[in-house]
Design an enzyme around this catalytic site. Structure first.
Site, PDB file in Angstrom:
ATOM      1  N   GLU A   1       8.123  39.499  21.710  1.00 41.75           N
ATOM      2  CA  GLU A   1       7.637  38.630  22.796  1.00 41.75           C
ATOM      3  C   GLU A   1       8.791  38.162  23.683  1.00 41.75           C
ATOM      4  OE1 GLU A   1       4.548  38.362  23.306  1.00 41.75           O
ATOM      5  OE2 GLU A   1       3.621  38.776  21.363  1.00 41.75           O
TER       6      GLU A   1
ATOM      7  N   ASN B   1       9.342  39.242  27.566  1.00 41.78           N
ATOM      8  CA  ASN B   1       9.428  38.255  28.645  1.00 41.78           C
ATOM      9  C   ASN B   1      10.614  38.539  29.562  1.00 41.78           C
ATOM     10  OD1 ASN B   1       7.195  36.720  28.089  1.00 41.78           O
ATOM     11  ND2 ASN B   1       8.300  35.036  27.115  1.00 41.78           N
TER      12      ASN B   1
ATOM     13  N   ARG C   1      -1.876  41.070  30.809  1.00 41.14           N
ATOM     14  CA  ARG C   1      -0.981  40.159  30.111  1.00 41.14           C
ATOM     15  C   ARG C   1      -1.769  38.954  29.644  1.00 41.14           C
ATOM     16  NH1 ARG C   1       2.300  42.905  28.108  1.00 41.14           N
ATOM     17  NH2 ARG C   1       3.147  40.942  27.379  1.00 41.14           N
TER      18      ARG C   1
END
Lengths: 145, 107
Positions: A48, A52, A107
């Protein structure tokens, strides 16, 4: 507390490197003899954080993502993922579950929620135009018996 | 190389997804799967996760995006055979109801 072990790596913000980052952190975490579940938590949280940086920090260019991991004497693993990308204007808003500036069709906006839930601690520091640094820790309890 | 295999029976399309689902792989899976959905127009899409070895929140986006597409063609979607680690992120996303409970693997 002083780290008893430390690794550092940096890689280009290419999506193919998400898998590399997970493999790298798995190898380092293995030194702590984690459970399958703990290892999955850590891999997911790293995935994650790195995603990002790849999607949001460098939306229109390729930049550098750095990952540093440390092990402390009490079996705590600390992982920092940082970039020198565009930064986050409003961290509190970015951390709200379901908030995303990405394509809302693909997303989920759950990146920070996953990191928060799968790790023990999560700290996010960011300066618009300078970059973002995410630090998370998880204590790997020694197995019983 | 496609990261899923397809089986279809009557109005149902079953997509068995393989390997790791992250931001890198999800893009290819979703575009390939969408093309198949629009070509076959199933009433029910079943996403089978039994061969998924890793999934981050990109997989949630993958499921929600396909749910949206199925809605636009008046179809439905279920997710089945979810490994334990994948089940935790689906639960965190609050989309448990999409999973066919009877087929959740509880290993």
């Amino acid at each position: 507390m002083k780290a008893i072990n430390k690794v550092k790596c940096s890689f280009l913000s290419l999506s193919v490197n998400e898998g590399f980052a997970r493999t790298a952190i798995s190898g380092f975490t293995a030194l702590l003899d984690p459970t399958v579940e703990q290892l999955a938590d850590i891999k997911t949280a790293v995935s994650e954080a790195v995603t990002n940086s790849i999607i949001h920090a460098y939306p229109d260019k390729v930049g550098v993502v750095k990952m540093t991991a440390m092990i402390y004497a009490d079996n705590t693993l600390s992982i920092t993922v940082s970039d020198s990308g565009k930064g986050i204007e409003d961290i509190a808003e970015a951390m709200k579950p379901m908030f995303t500036t990405g394509n809302p069709n693909e997303r989920s906006g759950l990146g920070f929620a996953v990191m928060e839930s799968f790790m023990d601690t999560l700290k996010v520091r960011s300066k618009p135009g300078k970059g973002t640094r995410v630090t998370m820790t998880k204590k790997i309890q020694k197995k019983q018996g | 190389m496609s990261q899923f295999t397809l089986h279809s029976a009557q109005d149902t399309l079953i997509a068995c997804i393989k390997g790791e689902i992250d931001h890198h792989t999800a893009a290819g899976i979703s575009s390939d799967l969408d093309a198949e959905i629009l070509c076959r127009m199933p009433r029910l899409l079943v996403m089978d996760f039994s061969a998924v070895s890793f999934m981050d929140s990109s997989g949630i986006g993958l499921i929600l995006g396909r749910r949206r597409l199925m809605e636009t063609i008046q179809g439905e979607i279920t997710v089945q055979a979810v490994p334990k680690d994948v089940a935790r992120i689906i639960k965190l996303a609050g989309i448990n109801q999409i999973v066919k409970n009877s087929e959740v693997k509880t290993v």
